[in-house]
Design a protein around this motif. Structure first.
Motif, short mmCIF file in Angstrom:
data_model
loop_
_atom_site.label_atom_id
_atom_site.label_comp_id
_atom_site.label_asym_id
_atom_site.label_seq_id
_atom_site.Cartn_x
_atom_site.Cartn_y
_atom_site.Cartn_z
N UNK A 160 0.82 -1.21 0.00
CA UNK A 160 0.00 0.00 0.00
C UNK A 160 0.85 1.26 0.00
N UNK A 161 1.91 1.26 0.82
CA UNK A 161 2.73 2.47 0.96
C UNK A 161 3.66 2.69 -0.23
N UNK A 162 4.21 1.62 -0.76
CA UNK A 162 5.30 1.77 -1.73
C UNK A 162 4.92 1.40 -3.17
N UNK A 163 3.73 0.82 -3.35
CA UNK A 163 3.37 0.38 -4.70
C UNK A 163 2.05 0.98 -5.20
N UNK A 164 1.43 1.84 -4.43
CA UNK A 164 0.18 2.45 -4.86
C UNK A 164 0.33 3.97 -4.92
N UNK A 165 -0.53 4.59 -5.69
CA UNK A 165 -0.49 6.04 -5.83
C UNK A 165 -0.80 6.72 -4.51
N UNK A 166 -1.80 6.19 -3.79
CA UNK A 166 -2.15 6.76 -2.49
C UNK A 166 -1.00 6.65 -1.51
N UNK A 167 -0.34 5.50 -1.48
CA UNK A 167 0.76 5.30 -0.55
C UNK A 167 1.91 6.24 -0.82
N UNK A 168 2.23 6.46 -2.08
CA UNK A 168 3.32 7.39 -2.42
C UNK A 168 2.96 8.81 -2.00
N UNK A 169 1.72 9.20 -2.22
CA UNK A 169 1.28 10.53 -1.80
C UNK A 169 1.35 10.67 -0.28
N UNK A 170 0.96 9.61 0.42
CA UNK A 170 1.01 9.63 1.88
C UNK A 170 2.44 9.80 2.38
N UNK A 171 3.37 9.09 1.77
CA UNK A 171 4.78 9.20 2.18
C UNK A 171 5.33 10.59 1.88
N UNK A 172 4.96 11.15 0.73
CA UNK A 172 5.42 12.50 0.38
C UNK A 172 4.85 13.51 1.37
N UNK A 173 3.58 13.34 1.71
CA UNK A 173 2.95 14.24 2.69
C UNK A 173 3.64 14.16 4.04
N UNK A 174 4.03 12.96 4.44
CA UNK A 174 4.71 12.81 5.71
C UNK A 174 6.07 13.47 5.73
N UNK A 175 6.73 13.53 4.57
CA UNK A 175 8.05 14.18 4.49
C UNK A 175 7.90 15.69 4.46
N UNK A 176 6.95 16.18 3.65
CA UNK A 176 6.73 17.63 3.53
C UNK A 176 5.29 17.88 3.13
N UNK A 177 4.47 18.25 4.12
CA UNK A 177 3.07 18.51 3.80
C UNK A 177 2.89 19.76 2.95
N UNK A 178 3.81 20.72 3.07
CA UNK A 178 3.74 21.92 2.23
C UNK A 178 3.94 21.56 0.76
N UNK A 179 4.92 20.73 0.47
CA UNK A 179 5.16 20.29 -0.91
C UNK A 179 3.97 19.49 -1.43
N UNK A 180 3.39 18.64 -0.57
CA UNK A 180 2.25 17.83 -0.99
C UNK A 180 1.05 18.71 -1.33
N UNK A 181 0.81 19.72 -0.51
CA UNK A 181 -0.29 20.64 -0.79
C UNK A 181 -0.04 21.44 -2.07
#
Length: 312
Positions: A160-181
């Motif tokens: 889920x975290x590493x092979x799906x679109x949602x998981x990648x977005x979640x990981x990016x958000x966790x690193x930088x929510x400003x960049x994700x937004x």
């Protein structure tokens, strides 16, 4: 190590794998779910009540509905923290812990009062029927098929975290929510879904314990499980795949301390002390990383150029 203690170790590891995956998903989102204790307790409580009340239905349907209901209850508890985070800018870490602290005495009161079964001096709900109990696969221990389910949950969490679109977005958000937004990611979808999954897996772990280990929800059965699951997640670097070996390690620690306590008349707090030391040691890298991130953000707000090596 005899079969009983080996089965006990694997059985505890199954709980840590299930709940630890939930904690890992929350951590990947940049939040710490500290409500694991209450969520495990609530999931087990709801599951035990439904299994005790639903008689006459096929066991597969009854057990499935009870486990899902327990997971949904815990998911709702975690979802409340996500709502407060999104709309009131409240700390997810604090609200998850506070909600858990409020739910635990409420369940204790229900078990001691209207929901107590005929279990003698034991403060517990009625025992579930034998048809609803998971099969033991390594007697005399309580090891049951939930170990393999927990293993699959870890693999599923990794996919889920590493092979799906949602998981990648979640990981990016966790690193930088400003960049994700800035990239147009849906903040609500990420925060709410990660909270629902995290809470649901904690509740599912509580249901597994009711169906496979205790066959009832007794007062305080959750003790230490939420923190141990969080330890498994941190020790596995919030990677569900690495939660598997970390859960086995913590299961071994739990088994070893229990065995020492029983054989040498040492207090059962020994296991808690050892796990506290482990938590302290593995939290140092997280503290260093958070401190460095906050320092970089302050430098950016002041407009100061980054020093060489700060972006590593």
């Amino acid at each position: 190590m005899n079969l009983y203690y080996f089965g006990y170790m694997l059985n505890m590891a199954s709980v840590f794998m299930t709940a630890g995956t939930g904690a890992a998903i929350s951590m990947r989102c940049g939040e710490f779910n500290l409500g694991g204790e209450g969520q495990i307790y609530a999931g087990g409580f709801v599951c035990a009540l439904l299994l005790a009340k639903l008689n006459g239905f096929p066991p597969v349907i009854t057990v499935t509905l009870s486990l899902l209901s327990g997971a949904a209850t815990s998911a709702l508890l975690c979802f409340i923290s996500a709502l407060l985070k999104k709309f009131k800018n409240a700390s997810f870490l604090l609200t998850s812990f506070i909600i858990s602290s409020a739910v635990i005495p409420l369940i204790n009161g229900l078990i001691a009062g209207p929901c107590r079964g005929n279990t003698g001096n034991l403060l517990a709900t009625p025992f579930i029927g034998k048809a609803y109990r998971f099969t033991q696969i390594m007697k005399p221990s309580n090891l049951n098929p939930t170990f393999f389910i927990g293993f699959l949950i870890c693999i599923g969490g990794g996919l889920l975290l590493f092979k799906t679109n949602f998981g990648r977005k979640l990981c990016v958000y966790g690193i930088s929510n400003e960049f994700a937004n800035y990239s147009g990611f849906s903040e609500k979808a990420i925060i709410f879904n990660s909270a629902l999954i995290s809470g649901g897996l904690h509740g599912l772990a509580g249901g597994f314990l009711v169906c496979g280990t205790y066959f009832t929800c007794h007062s305080g059965f959750y003790a230490g499980l939420g923190w141990s699951s969080l330890s498994a997640s941190m020790l596995g670097l919030s990677n569900p795949l690495l939660v598997i070996p970390s859960s086995l390690f913590l299961g071994f620690v739990n088994m070893l301390t229990t065995r020492i306590s029983l054989r040498h008349n040492v207090g059962f707090d020994l296991g808690t002390m050892i796990q506290s030391v482990i938590m302290f040691l593995i939290s140092i890298p997280f503290y260093t990383k958070i401190r460095k991130t906050l320092s970089l953000r302050r430098e950016k707000r002041r407009g100061n150029p980054l020093k060489k090596g700060d972006n590593k």
